[in-house]
Design an enzyme around this catalytic site. Structure first.
Site, short mmCIF file in Angstrom:
data_model
loop_
_atom_site.label_atom_id
_atom_site.label_comp_id
_atom_site.label_asym_id
_atom_site.label_seq_id
_atom_site.Cartn_x
_atom_site.Cartn_y
_atom_site.Cartn_z
CD GLU A 137 -2.82 1.31 2.35
OE1 GLU A 137 -2.95 0.35 3.13
OE2 GLU A 137 -3.60 2.29 2.35
CG ASP A 157 -3.42 -2.63 4.21
OD1 ASP A 157 -2.72 -1.82 4.83
OD2 ASP A 157 -4.61 -2.41 3.91
CB ILE A 159 -1.66 -0.21 9.50
CG1 ILE A 159 -0.33 -0.30 10.25
CG2 ILE A 159 -2.83 0.03 10.47
CD1 ILE A 159 -0.06 0.89 11.18
CG ASP A 160 -7.18 -3.33 6.07
OD1 ASP A 160 -7.26 -2.31 5.36
OD2 ASP A 160 -8.12 -4.13 6.21
CB THR A 162 -4.58 3.70 8.42
OG1 THR A 162 -3.78 2.72 7.77
CG2 THR A 162 -3.70 4.85 8.86
CG ASP A 287 -7.78 -2.19 1.47
OD1 ASP A 287 -7.02 -1.85 2.38
OD2 ASP A 287 -8.22 -1.40 0.60
O1 IPD Z 1 -6.42 2.46 4.36
P1 IPD Z 1 -6.53 1.16 5.10
O2 IPD Z 1 -6.85 1.34 6.53
O3 IPD Z 1 -5.36 0.28 4.84
O4 IPD Z 1 -7.75 0.33 4.40
C1 IPD Z 1 -9.09 0.75 4.44
C2 IPD Z 1 -9.88 -0.12 5.37
O5 IPD Z 1 -9.82 -1.45 4.96
C3 IPD Z 1 -11.32 0.34 5.40
O6 IPD Z 1 -12.09 -0.50 6.20
C4 IPD Z 1 -11.94 0.34 4.01
O7 IPD Z 1 -13.20 0.92 4.08
C5 IPD Z 1 -11.10 1.14 3.05
O8 IPD Z 1 -11.68 0.98 1.76
C6 IPD Z 1 -9.67 0.65 3.07
O9 IPD Z 1 -8.90 1.40 2.17
MG MG Z 2 -6.14 -1.38 3.94
#
Ligand code: IPD
Ligand code: MG
Length: 345
Positions: A137, A157, A159-160, A162, A287
């Site tokens: 990412e 990813d 930190i999913d 964030t 993700d």
């Molecule tokens: O930015 P991130 O925290 O790695 O990833 C996000 C999370 O998974 C979030 O739940 C989702 O709604 C977003 O579409 C993602 O982009």
């Molecule tokens: Mg994510």
């Protein structure tokens, strides 16, 4: 040519020849040079035993082409150890102030911890598997291409969730998917604050802390919980579609709508059976890459929000316990099409 790429090209050889190759590979690659542990993270041997054993079937010594797949076990063991190490970094960072930066818009957040964790993972993988490719990412945010090829590819990813991390909302995951020939081979999602290690290996099932996972058997959407997210787009047209979908689904009516704030953990919930389905438009390949294998290995299905085949680069996903629930959900979703992850700039 490195051994793993050689294996990909040797697929047509007879099983016995391949088995000899596997033995050589195991001798040369399982032990670090000199028998030392410089390429192993702390506790990696222990992690290997804990998570690999349930994942390696009793047929793994048959010397057939299925044996080839176990060449990736070494990579998976490393992914589990890395995810656990990354989780420690995330937990430590939660004790300090978190400096928040933004990416595509004011609600698309990133912190130094996202960048640090991604570097930690990619550097370590490069050291151990120098020929492998990456989609990360934060590397993509820094300008790297987001292209999935046939090469062994780590889809990371760091930190999913964030936004959750920034606010200390307690669902934060490290997500590592690994694909070969554009097919997911293994998945590791570590829910750092719950200390849950979700793992899946293609054809070998999905697990949480070593316990097998199975999707829910519920086929009536009116008896279901559906999870989704609002994502980070505030484009009025996208927001409108998101609310139209939510309204339709809520009014089916379903038992409830939930969202953990991380796509990876939402998919782990589907795999675990506590949520019947998750859908979202606007997610990225990092993700959902790992989560997609966890769902399918737990017996679930993946689909596009229009009902076609799922495409991890399309930024649209339905992950459900069954085709029945997935198709019912699709009939209520007001879809739209964000720019694909692999769109040429
Ligand atoms: O930015 P991130 O925290 O790695 O990833 C996000 C999370 O998974 C979030 O739940 C989702 O709604 C977003 O579409 C993602 O982009
Ligand atoms: Mg994510």
């Amino acid at each position: 040519m490195d051994v793993e790429n050689a294996v990909l090209e040797l697929c047509s050889l007879p099983a016995q020849v391949l088995w000899s190759f596997v033995c050589v590979y195991r001798t040369t690659c399982r032990s670090p040079p000199g028998g030392g542990s410089t390429l192993l993270l702390d506790n990696e041997e222990e992690e290997t035993r804990k998570y690999a054993e349930p994942l390696i079937g009793s047929d793994c010594r048959q010397g057939s082409t299925s044996e080839m797949a176990d060449l990736w076990q070494n990579a998976m063991d490393h992914a589990v150890a890395l995810a656990r190490r990354a989780g420690e970094v995330v937990r430590e960072a939660l004790q300090d102030d978190r400096k928040v930066m933004t990416k595509s818009c004011s609600v698309d957040l990133v912190t130094q911890t996202d960048q640090k964790v991604e570097q930690l993972i990619i550097q370590s993988v490069k050291e151990k598997f120098p020929t492998h490719s990456f989609i990360g990412e934060e590397s993509v945010a820094a300008g790297e291409a987001c292209v999935l090829t046939d090469c062994p590819t780590w889809i990371v990813d760091p930190i999913d969730g964030t936004t959750n991390f920034v606010h200390a909302f307690p669902f934060v995951a490290v997500s590592i998917g690994f694909s070969v020939n554009r097919q997911m081979e293994f998945a590791v999602v570590y829910s750092c604050l719950e200390d849950k290690m979700y793992t899946a290996r293609r054809g070998k099932g999905a697990f949480c802390n070593g316990e097998p996972l199975q999707v829910s058997g519920q086929e009536d959407i009116k008896q279901s919980i559906i999870s989704t997210e609002f994502g980070s787009s505030r484009d009025p047209e996208a927001v409108e579609k998101i609310f139209l979908s939510l309204r339709s689904i809520l009014c089916i009516p379903v038992h409830g709508v939930r969202g953990a704030g991380t796509a990876a953990i939402n998919m782990c919930h589907v795999a675990s059976g506590c949520v019947e389905a998750y859908y979202e438009v606007g997610i990225h390949v990092w993700d959902v890459a790992a989560g997609s294998l966890l769902v399918s290995e737990a017996g679930g299905v993946l689909m596009d929000v229009d009902g076609g085949a799922a495409d991890l680069m399309s930024r649209r996903i339905v992950a459900a316990n069954s085709r029945t629930i997935a198709e019912r959900l699709v009939s209520e979703i007001h879809s739209f099409s964000p720019l694909r992850d692999d769109a040429t700039p």
